[in-house]
Design a protein around this motif. Structure first.
Motif, PDB file in Angstrom:
ATOM      1  N   TRP A  59     -49.783  18.947 -49.427  1.00 11.34           N
ATOM      2  CA  TRP A  59     -51.064  19.362 -49.983  1.00 11.34           C
ATOM      3  C   TRP A  59     -50.864  20.433 -51.054  1.00 11.34           C
ATOM      4  O   TRP A  59     -51.622  20.519 -52.023  1.00 11.34           O
ATOM      5  CB  TRP A  59     -51.969  19.880 -48.871  1.00 11.34           C
ATOM      6  CG  TRP A  59     -53.248  20.523 -49.331  1.00 11.34           C
ATOM      7  CD1 TRP A  59     -53.637  21.809 -49.134  1.00 11.34           C
ATOM      8  CD2 TRP A  59     -54.316  19.908 -50.065  1.00 11.34           C
ATOM      9  NE1 TRP A  59     -54.865  22.047 -49.693  1.00 11.34           N
ATOM     10  CE2 TRP A  59     -55.312  20.888 -50.274  1.00 11.34           C
ATOM     11  CE3 TRP A  59     -54.525  18.628 -50.566  1.00 11.34           C
ATOM     12  CZ2 TRP A  59     -56.490  20.635 -50.958  1.00 11.34           C
ATOM     13  CZ3 TRP A  59     -55.710  18.372 -51.254  1.00 11.34           C
ATOM     14  CH2 TRP A  59     -56.669  19.360 -51.435  1.00 11.34           C
ATOM     15  N   GLY A  60     -49.807  21.232 -50.897  1.00 14.98           N
ATOM     16  CA  GLY A  60     -49.529  22.276 -51.873  1.00 14.98           C
ATOM     17  C   GLY A  60     -49.246  21.739 -53.263  1.00 14.98           C
ATOM     18  O   GLY A  60     -49.415  22.448 -54.256  1.00 14.98           O
ATOM     19  N   LYS A 209     -58.490  36.742 -48.872  1.00 20.18           N
ATOM     20  CA  LYS A 209     -58.416  35.311 -48.592  1.00 20.18           C
ATOM     21  C   LYS A 209     -58.908  34.461 -49.751  1.00 20.18           C
ATOM     22  O   LYS A 209     -58.477  33.329 -49.935  1.00 20.18           O
ATOM     23  CB  LYS A 209     -59.206  34.992 -47.321  1.00 20.18           C
ATOM     24  CG  LYS A 209     -58.575  35.557 -46.053  1.00 20.18           C
ATOM     25  CD  LYS A 209     -59.358  35.152 -44.818  1.00 20.18           C
ATOM     26  CE  LYS A 209     -58.686  35.691 -43.556  1.00 20.18           C
ATOM     27  NZ  LYS A 209     -59.424  35.312 -42.327  1.00 20.18           N
ATOM     28  N   ARG A 210     -59.832  34.990 -50.531  1.00 22.95           N
ATOM     29  CA  ARG A 210     -60.357  34.238 -51.667  1.00 22.95           C
ATOM     30  C   ARG A 210     -59.653  34.594 -52.974  1.00 22.95           C
ATOM     31  O   ARG A 210     -60.030  34.112 -54.033  1.00 22.95           O
ATOM     32  CB  ARG A 210     -61.860  34.491 -51.811  1.00 22.95           C
ATOM     33  CG  ARG A 210     -62.672  33.964 -50.627  1.00 22.95           C
ATOM     34  CD  ARG A 210     -64.159  34.152 -50.872  1.00 22.95           C
ATOM     35  NE  ARG A 210     -64.955  33.629 -49.772  1.00 22.95           N
ATOM     36  CZ  ARG A 210     -66.282  33.657 -49.736  1.00 22.95           C
ATOM     37  NH1 ARG A 210     -66.962  34.194 -50.752  1.00 22.95           N
ATOM     38  NH2 ARG A 210     -66.929  33.163 -48.704  1.00 22.95           N
ATOM     39  N   GLY A 214     -56.810  42.322 -55.813  1.00 24.12           N
ATOM     40  CA  GLY A 214     -55.413  42.526 -55.479  1.00 24.12           C
ATOM     41  C   GLY A 214     -54.470  41.906 -56.496  1.00 24.12           C
ATOM     42  O   GLY A 214     -54.874  41.435 -57.560  1.00 24.12           O
ATOM     43  N   VAL A 215     -53.176  41.922 -56.148  1.00 25.02           N
ATOM     44  CA  VAL A 215     -52.125  41.408 -57.026  1.00 25.02           C
ATOM     45  C   VAL A 215     -51.363  40.319 -56.280  1.00 25.02           C
ATOM     46  O   VAL A 215     -50.747  40.583 -55.249  1.00 25.02           O
ATOM     47  CB  VAL A 215     -51.153  42.527 -57.453  1.00 25.02           C
ATOM     48  CG1 VAL A 215     -50.057  41.956 -58.356  1.00 25.02           C
ATOM     49  CG2 VAL A 215     -51.902  43.651 -58.162  1.00 25.02           C
ATOM     50  N   GLU A 216     -51.419  39.119 -56.790  1.00 24.70           N
ATOM     51  CA  GLU A 216     -50.672  38.012 -56.192  1.00 24.70           C
ATOM     52  C   GLU A 216     -49.278  37.967 -56.813  1.00 24.70           C
ATOM     53  O   GLU A 216     -49.122  37.985 -58.034  1.00 24.70           O
ATOM     54  CB  GLU A 216     -51.387  36.680 -56.432  1.00 24.70           C
ATOM     55  CG  GLU A 216     -50.650  35.494 -55.817  1.00 24.70           C
ATOM     56  CD  GLU A 216     -51.367  34.173 -56.017  1.00 24.70           C
ATOM     57  OE1 GLU A 216     -50.834  33.132 -55.577  1.00 24.70           O
ATOM     58  OE2 GLU A 216     -52.465  34.175 -56.622  1.00 24.70           O
ATOM     59  N   VAL A 217     -48.256  37.914 -55.960  1.00 20.59           N
ATOM     60  CA  VAL A 217     -46.866  37.852 -56.422  1.00 20.59           C
ATOM     61  C   VAL A 217     -46.261  36.541 -55.932  1.00 20.59           C
ATOM     62  O   VAL A 217     -46.256  36.260 -54.735  1.00 20.59           O
ATOM     63  CB  VAL A 217     -46.039  39.038 -55.886  1.00 20.59           C
ATOM     64  CG1 VAL A 217     -44.603  38.960 -56.407  1.00 20.59           C
ATOM     65  CG2 VAL A 217     -46.680  40.364 -56.288  1.00 20.59           C
ATOM     66  N   GLY A 255     -50.785  31.294 -51.192  1.00 19.70           N
ATOM     67  CA  GLY A 255     -50.313  32.261 -50.213  1.00 19.70           C
ATOM     68  C   GLY A 255     -48.815  32.287 -49.984  1.00 19.70           C
ATOM     69  O   GLY A 255     -48.308  33.189 -49.315  1.00 19.70           O
ATOM     70  N   LYS A 256     -48.071  31.326 -50.520  1.00 16.64           N
ATOM     71  CA  LYS A 256     -46.624  31.289 -50.315  1.00 16.64           C
ATOM     72  C   LYS A 256     -45.923  32.221 -51.299  1.00 16.64           C
ATOM     73  O   LYS A 256     -46.417  32.467 -52.392  1.00 16.64           O
ATOM     74  CB  LYS A 256     -46.102  29.863 -50.477  1.00 16.64           C
ATOM     75  CG  LYS A 256     -46.641  28.888 -49.436  1.00 16.64           C
ATOM     76  CD  LYS A 256     -46.068  27.495 -49.650  1.00 16.64           C
ATOM     77  CE  LYS A 256     -46.602  26.514 -48.623  1.00 16.64           C
ATOM     78  NZ  LYS A 256     -46.068  25.140 -48.835  1.00 16.64           N
TER      79      LYS A 256
END
Length: 299
Positions: A59-60, A209-210, A214-217, A255-256
């Motif tokens: 699905w990813g 969660k949405r 924040g900062v996504e790495v 999220g990975k």
């Protein structure tokens, strides 16, 4: 139901007979109705969990990307792409512009970057495109040149959420002979990405969660990819720079921390994991020797 195992253990002598008795009791216990039911439930549960993991994993590669969360306005948010004049970096530039971002290209060759910016401006007239020259091998604090350029860009540059993407390599996972330094630097990128993500979370900048703040790495383990420095054909397990960039951006927001950009390259990663290490090492060494010989002939 399998038949029960019966024999006279005394016929085999005391030593072997006692071992066979233990085997007999164990076998008969495993093959009774209750044990069969228990093992059937266990096997079904393991199969169901494995199938669920496989579905979630696949699905990813097809799920909608959350990339647009980071494009904060109709005029476009800014994206800085390092090594943007060729290869995977250039692939990211094209994809980000197509997704509504303004792009700051980083490189070392000013005339080359000027030509690329001119070409891209004609292709994406609604986007703002700029470049910065910085050579990491110099002693003139090249990061300051990038910082000053970023400060001069139009628009607000402190908006959250923000996205950081680092491209590593399969060489950083398995270690490839004859490109030892390259393998080491890519391994560093993987560790750096995981540490930076943990630090962002510790400082209170983990995405919600949405992914609205924040900062996504994110980090990517990239396999063989066609580029200016890797002018190879594109067989089944090799992807183009555009496919690589598109695959990386598609996985934004899942999220990975570390993953591969394309399912074909993940197949190679799985195959490598089941091949004996000695066989893999010898095969890689031979491939790299052949490649070095071919490159020497082309000089």
């Amino acid at each position: 139901m399998p038949p029960k195992l019966t024999f006279d253990a005394k016929e085999f002598g005391p030593s072997i007979g006692s071992i066979l008795q233990i085997f007999q009791r164990t076998y008969n216990a495993w093959t009774n109705d209750t044990s069969q039911l228990a093992f059937s439930i266990l096997g079904t549960s393991v199969a169901a969990i494995s199938l669920l993991k496989l579905v979630r994993h696949l699905w990813g590669y097809v799920r909608p990307s959350k990339l647009q969360i980071y494009c904060h306005s109709e005029t476009g948010s800014w994206a800085l792409v390092t090594g943007a004049s060729d290869g995977i970096g250039r692939g990211f530039v094209d994809e980000l512009l197509s997704n509504g971002f303004n792009v700051l290209l980083h490189g070392r060759n000013q005339s080359k970057l000027e030509g690329i910016v001119k070409e891209l401006a004609q292709k994406h007239p609604k986007r703002t495109i700029d470049f910065v020259i910085a050579d990491a091998s110099s002693n003139d604090s090249p990061e300051l040149a990038v910082l000053e350029k970023v400060k001069s860009l139009p628009g607000k540059l402190t908006i959250l959420p923000s996205l950081i993407m680092n491209c590593g390599s399969g060489a950083g996972v398995i270690g490839v002979p004859y490109i030892t330094t390259y393998s080491g630097t890519k391994g560093y990128i993987h560790s750096f990405t995981k540490a930076l993500k943990a630090e962002m979370a510790a400082e209170g900048f983990a995405p919600d969660k949405r992914s609205t703040k924040g900062v996504e790495v994110k980090g990517y383990i990239i396999g063989n990819t066609q580029s200016g420095g890797n002018k190879t054909d594109v067989p089944f397990f090799t992807i183009s720079s555009a496919q690589c960039a598109r695959g990386c951006l598609r996985q934004v927001g899942n999220g990975k921390t570390l993953e591969t950009p394309h399912w074909r390259q993940e197949m190679i990663e799985w195959i490598a994991s089941v091949i004996p290490e000695k066989t893999m090492r010898e095969n890689m060494a031979q491939q790299m020797r052949d490649r070095k010989e071919q490159e020497a002939k082309e000089l």
